[in-house]
Design an enzyme around this catalytic site. Structure first.
Site, PDB file in Angstrom:
ATOM      1  N   LEU A 177       0.745  -1.174  -0.200  1.00 55.18           N
ATOM      2  CA  LEU A 177       0.037  -0.077   0.173  1.00 55.18           C
ATOM      3  C   LEU A 177       0.706   1.329  -0.080  1.00 55.18           C
ATOM      4  O   LEU A 177       1.966   1.259   0.669  1.00 55.18           O
ATOM      5  CB  LEU A 177      -0.876   0.103   1.410  1.00 55.18           C
ATOM      6  CG  LEU A 177      -2.261  -1.016   1.471  1.00 55.18           C
ATOM      7  CD1 LEU A 177      -2.706  -0.611   2.783  1.00 55.18           C
ATOM      8  CD2 LEU A 177      -3.054  -0.753   0.286  1.00 55.18           C
ATOM      9  N   ASP A 178       0.574   2.213  -0.911  1.00 55.06           N
ATOM     10  CA  ASP A 178       1.338   3.599  -0.605  1.00 55.06           C
ATOM     11  C   ASP A 178       1.433   4.015   0.877  1.00 55.06           C
ATOM     12  O   ASP A 178       0.561   3.823   1.287  1.00 55.06           O
ATOM     13  CB  ASP A 178       0.610   4.727  -1.520  1.00 55.06           C
ATOM     14  CG  ASP A 178       0.683   4.193  -3.143  1.00 55.06           C
ATOM     15  OD1 ASP A 178       1.519   3.406  -3.478  1.00 55.06           O
ATOM     16  OD2 ASP A 178      -0.291   4.625  -3.746  1.00 55.06           O
ATOM     17  N   ARG A 179       2.334   4.809   1.053  1.00 53.47           N
ATOM     18  CA  ARG A 179       2.526   5.202   2.402  1.00 53.47           C
ATOM     19  C   ARG A 179       1.368   6.001   2.923  1.00 53.47           C
ATOM     20  O   ARG A 179       0.924   5.829   3.988  1.00 53.47           O
ATOM     21  CB  ARG A 179       3.893   6.213   2.575  1.00 53.47           C
ATOM     22  CG  ARG A 179       4.254   6.501   3.921  1.00 53.47           C
ATOM     23  CD  ARG A 179       5.410   7.328   3.954  1.00 53.47           C
ATOM     24  NE  ARG A 179       6.410   6.961   3.364  1.00 53.47           N
ATOM     25  CZ  ARG A 179       7.645   7.616   3.353  1.00 53.47           C
ATOM     26  NH1 ARG A 179       7.823   8.689   3.936  1.00 53.47           N
ATOM     27  NH2 ARG A 179       8.747   6.816   2.762  1.00 53.47           N
ATOM     28  N   ARG A 218      -4.887   5.923  -8.354  1.00 51.97           N
ATOM     29  CA  ARG A 218      -4.786   7.504  -8.328  1.00 51.97           C
ATOM     30  C   ARG A 218      -4.508   7.918  -9.640  1.00 51.97           C
ATOM     31  O   ARG A 218      -5.102   9.125  -9.891  1.00 51.97           O
ATOM     32  CB  ARG A 218      -3.289   7.610  -7.618  1.00 51.97           C
ATOM     33  CG  ARG A 218      -3.274   7.075  -6.028  1.00 51.97           C
ATOM     34  CD  ARG A 218      -2.124   7.006  -5.392  1.00 51.97           C
ATOM     35  NE  ARG A 218      -1.491   8.340  -5.194  1.00 51.97           N
ATOM     36  CZ  ARG A 218      -0.320   8.624  -4.438  1.00 51.97           C
ATOM     37  NH1 ARG A 218       0.351   7.457  -3.961  1.00 51.97           N
ATOM     38  NH2 ARG A 218       0.372   9.704  -4.306  1.00 51.97           N
TER      39      ARG A 218
END
Length: 314
Positions: A140-142, A243
């Site tokens: 998962l992205d930060r 995104r």
């Protein structure tokens, strides 16, 4: 700083097989920045079985990895195990002998090397020193919160990686609050996506004719005066897929510092939103060992729910 004077070689063990080459190297080259990892792989200084390899190469048991002489931080410059264990709380959504599912907070990297000394996986290993096997199933992205899978057995990791590679067997749903009023109740979005790395080692994704196929289904959940809550149903699992799909569709995610509306993002903290509004909220899959169906849910974090409650509904 310590500078090794000789080339070194590593042999991939059975418990390390299946990892991406960049993740494998970051695990073994503690303290090395991600930009350095990408540079030495791109330049051919890292060799796999005497040949060049891409950072996306997945290791195989018995692979011989050539490591060039590089400069690393001294071990005493790294965070201690106790420091890693004092990281943010990692709520457990589900656990058995093969699988651990946590609700990852926003602002926490899934692993060290992304501009941070340690991440979720290092924290879990510090908290559970007796665990023989703990490996991330996916990323998962930060700044993305929500459901994160961790394998406790190699067989579980292999089975779930197979599900992800075939883009089937897992139903992943995210919640995203996007700019503007999304007009459709349901929309299929498809773009060809190409990954690239910036000069400082950060991953980015662009839409290109020769990129990888990607597919997201947007389901409108709620509409507000200037924003829409979308449930994002992943049909493929490309890097930054949601995104980029939101931004390319003209509805960037609020707070997205890579693909969002940067002028709007500057105003959001004053309005009560201090992070990207993207949350991995639901995941269904068959258990990787037993085959039993699992339905996992992580509620929307309080700061996101509070911000959304402040908006004017249509």
């Amino acid at each position: 700083m310590d500078t090794p004077s000789k080339v070194s070689y590593l042999v991939v063990g059975s418990e390390e097989a299946g990892q991406r080459l960049d993740n494998y190297l970051m695990k073994h080259l503690k303290g090395a920045p991600k930009s350095l990892i990408y540079r030495i792989v791109r330049s051919g200084e890292v060799r796999v079985n005497k040949g060049r390899a891409d950072v996306t190469y997945r290791t195989v048991e018995g692979d011989q990895i050539r490591i060039p002489p590089i400069r690393l931080a001294e071990p005493n410059a790294k965070p201690s195990q106790a420091a890693a264990a004092r990281g943010p709380a990692l709520p457990i959504l589900y656990e058995d002998e093969a699988l651990l599912v946590i609700d990852k907070p926003a602002g926490v990297a899934v692993h060290g090397g992304s501009g941070v000394s340690f991440g979720v996986i290092e924290q879990l290993r510090a908290l559970r020193p007796q665990a023989k096997f703990l490996e991330l199933v996916h990323r998962l992205d930060r700044e993305t919160s929500g459901i994160l899978l961790v394998a406790k057995k190699r067989a579980a990791l292999v089975a779930m990686h197979e599900m992800l590679r075939n883009d089937r067997g897992m139903d992943k749903r995210y919640l995203a609050l996007v700019k503007g009023v999304f007009p459709d109740a349901r929309r299929h979005v498809r773009f060809k996506l190409q990954k690239y790395v910036t000069a400082d080692g950060e991953r980015r994704v662009s839409v290109t004719p020769d990129g990888q196929d990607s597919h997201t289904v947007f389901n409108r959940k709620a509409a507000f005066a200037d924003a829409t809550l979308l449930e994002c149903e992943l049909k493929t699992g490309r890097t930054h897929q949601i995104r980029v799909h939101c931004a390319q569709s003209g509805f960037p995610i609020l707070g997205d510092d890579k693909y969002g509306d940067f002028a709007l993002n500057k105003a959001l903290p004053r309005q009560g939103l201090k992070r990207m509004f993207l949350h991995a909220w639901r995941l269904t899959l068959n258990h990787p060992i037993s085959g039993e169906p699992l339905k996992l849910e992580a509620p929307l974090p309080l700061e996101l729910q509070t911000y959304m409650n402040s908006l004017e509904s249509l």
